[in-house]
Design an enzyme around this catalytic site. Structure first.
Site, PDB file in Angstrom:
ATOM      1  N   LYS A  37       0.826  -1.409  -0.264  1.00  0.00           N
ATOM      2  CA  LYS A  37      -0.069   0.442  -0.127  1.00  0.00           C
ATOM      3  C   LYS A  37       0.369   1.160   0.194  1.00  0.00           C
ATOM      4  O   LYS A  37       0.854   2.182  -1.048  1.00  0.00           O
ATOM      5  CB  LYS A  37      -0.860  -0.296   0.836  1.00  0.00           C
ATOM      6  CG  LYS A  37      -1.753  -1.279   1.179  1.00  0.00           C
ATOM      7  CD  LYS A  37      -2.191  -0.987   2.352  1.00  0.00           C
ATOM      8  CE  LYS A  37      -1.652  -1.204   3.762  1.00  0.00           C
ATOM      9  NZ  LYS A  37      -1.318  -2.260   3.962  1.00  0.00           N
ATOM     10  N   ARG A  55      -9.272   0.812   9.261  1.00  0.00           N
ATOM     11  CA  ARG A  55      -9.135  -0.707   9.169  1.00  0.00           C
ATOM     12  C   ARG A  55     -10.037  -1.132  10.006  1.00  0.00           C
ATOM     13  O   ARG A  55     -10.505  -2.517  10.602  1.00  0.00           O
ATOM     14  CB  ARG A  55      -7.445  -0.872   9.892  1.00  0.00           C
ATOM     15  CG  ARG A  55      -6.679  -1.034   9.638  1.00  0.00           C
ATOM     16  CD  ARG A  55      -5.590  -0.573  10.348  1.00  0.00           C
ATOM     17  NE  ARG A  55      -4.397  -1.514   9.605  1.00  0.00           N
ATOM     18  CZ  ARG A  55      -3.165  -0.833   9.543  1.00  0.00           C
ATOM     19  NH1 ARG A  55      -2.800   0.290   8.612  1.00  0.00           N
ATOM     20  NH2 ARG A  55      -2.356  -1.723   9.447  1.00  0.00           N
ATOM     21  N   ARG A  95      11.778  -5.476   5.047  1.00  0.00           N
ATOM     22  CA  ARG A  95      10.653  -3.837   4.308  1.00  0.00           C
ATOM     23  C   ARG A  95      12.593  -2.695   5.727  1.00  0.00           C
ATOM     24  O   ARG A  95      12.657  -3.174   6.886  1.00  0.00           O
ATOM     25  CB  ARG A  95       9.354  -3.751   5.240  1.00  0.00           C
ATOM     26  CG  ARG A  95       9.686  -1.929   4.997  1.00  0.00           C
ATOM     27  CD  ARG A  95       7.872  -1.852   5.489  1.00  0.00           C
ATOM     28  NE  ARG A  95       7.395  -2.129   6.507  1.00  0.00           N
ATOM     29  CZ  ARG A  95       6.187  -2.332   6.136  1.00  0.00           C
ATOM     30  NH1 ARG A  95       5.112  -2.065   5.329  1.00  0.00           N
ATOM     31  NH2 ARG A  95       4.962  -2.756   7.448  1.00  0.00           N
ATOM     32  N   ARG A  98      11.286  -0.700  11.155  1.00  0.00           N
ATOM     33  CA  ARG A  98      10.648  -0.598  12.482  1.00  0.00           C
ATOM     34  C   ARG A  98      10.157  -2.119  13.753  1.00  0.00           C
ATOM     35  O   ARG A  98      10.001  -2.530  12.720  1.00  0.00           O
ATOM     36  CB  ARG A  98       8.946  -0.926  11.381  1.00  0.00           C
ATOM     37  CG  ARG A  98       8.476   0.271  10.263  1.00  0.00           C
ATOM     38  CD  ARG A  98       7.195   0.352   9.589  1.00  0.00           C
ATOM     39  NE  ARG A  98       6.090   0.061   9.671  1.00  0.00           N
ATOM     40  CZ  ARG A  98       5.115  -0.601   9.727  1.00  0.00           C
ATOM     41  NH1 ARG A  98       4.737   0.063   8.573  1.00  0.00           N
ATOM     42  NH2 ARG A  98       3.809  -1.285  10.063  1.00  0.00           N
ATOM     43  N   ARG A 152      -0.776  -8.756  13.352  1.00  0.00           N
ATOM     44  CA  ARG A 152      -0.725  -7.647  12.635  1.00  0.00           C
ATOM     45  C   ARG A 152      -2.443  -8.419  11.625  1.00  0.00           C
ATOM     46  O   ARG A 152      -3.136  -7.928  11.424  1.00  0.00           O
ATOM     47  CB  ARG A 152      -0.346  -7.162  11.588  1.00  0.00           C
ATOM     48  CG  ARG A 152       0.479  -6.270  12.858  1.00  0.00           C
ATOM     49  CD  ARG A 152       1.665  -5.818  12.373  1.00  0.00           C
ATOM     50  NE  ARG A 152       2.300  -5.497  11.113  1.00  0.00           N
ATOM     51  CZ  ARG A 152       3.633  -4.981  11.070  1.00  0.00           C
ATOM     52  NH1 ARG A 152       3.895  -5.499  11.457  1.00  0.00           N
ATOM     53  NH2 ARG A 152       3.361  -4.123   9.815  1.00  0.00           N
TER      54      ARG A 152
END
Ligand code: ADP
Ligand code: ADP
Ligand code: ZN
Length: 222
Positions: A15, A88, A127, A161, A172
């Site tokens: 996203k 969400r 990431r 992160r 998550r």
């Protein structure tokens, strides 16, 4: 009126990557609640601390907090928003509809980016982001051209992160399937749902998204 869209998908679906491309390609404005909350958690207030704890565990922050953040941005004016990571929950979706109506705006399309869980784990674990400009990279699928510095702004502050670890990711994903995936039905019923195969390369996903956006602006021009 410039088109507003929502990017919907599990953590790691791409996203943020596609939202950034859309800001470059089409001049849209990215509204990422994840980025806003990462800013909010830096504050040493009670709320800041609570947000940090919840995010690190991989749970969703309360609807009230994120809706307040989004309200502030929408009421400040403008259009051509890409909602990245919001809504969400169904409560957030209803709140967004109301906020948009108040401004005389609508959501033109919801783009669902589908990626299977195995790939999500690979994407999240590789990431990293640039602390200077926010560009999103990946150890293997999108490395920087020069090791250790951002392609876009040259910053050497490349960050991982705290919530991009296996345990938080498990939470998550559960949060996504339990609380966010019902939005697929919600937007389908409104006739706004479009699906893009998020397993393709970044460039091919982007081409699909841009094609979809072209279709929307043609429809708007009619
Ligand atoms: P990802 O890139 O993994 O999809 P985000 O950067 O969008 O994650 O969000 C990181 C975290 O911030 C989430 O795990 C959640 O704790 C919080 N968060 C972001 N957006 C929302 C939202 N709309 N509602 C509740 N919590 C949110
Ligand atoms: P989200 O915002 O949905 O959590 P990101 O845009 O941050 O997802 O992407 C997650 C990770 O996967 C990042 O490291 C990014 O570079 C990488 N990535 C994004 N899109 C693709 C893709 N189509 N193919 C391979 N890797 C991708
Ligand atoms: Zn940078």
């Amino acid at each position: 009126m410039t088109t507003n869209i929502i990017l919907l998908g599990p953590p790691g679906a791409g996203k943020g990557t596609q939202a950034r491309k859309l800001t470059e390609d089409r001049g849209l404005v990215q509204l990422s609640t994840g980025d806003m909350l990462r800013e909010a958690r830096k504050s040493s207030t009670e709320t800041g601390k609570r947000v940090a704890e919840v995010m690190d565990r991989g749970e969703l922050v309360t609807d009230e907090i994120v809706i307040d953040l989004i309200r502030e941005r929408i009421q400040a004016g403008g259009s051509g928003f890409i909602f990245d990571g919001f809504p969400r929950t169904l409560v957030q979706a209803d709140a967004l509809r109301e906020l948009m109506e108040e401004q005389g705006q609508t959501i033109a399309a919801v783009i669902e980016m589908s990626v299977d869980d195995d790939q999500l784990v690979k994407r999240i674990s590789g990431r990293f982001t640039c602390g200077g400009c926010g560009e999103v990279y990946h150890d293997t699928s999108r490395p920087t051209q020069v090791s250790g510095s951002c392609d876009d702004c040259g910053s050497e502050q490349l960050l991982r992160r705290p919530d991009d670890n296996a345990e938080s990711l498990r939470t998550r994903l559960m949060e996504y399937y339990k609380k966010t995936s019902p939005l697929v039905g919600y937007f389908w019923r409104e006739g706004k749902l479009h699906r893009v195969n998020g397993l393709q390369s970044i460039g091919n996903v982007s081409a699909d998204v841009n094609r979809l956006m072209e279709g929307l602006s043609e429809r708007e021009a009619l």
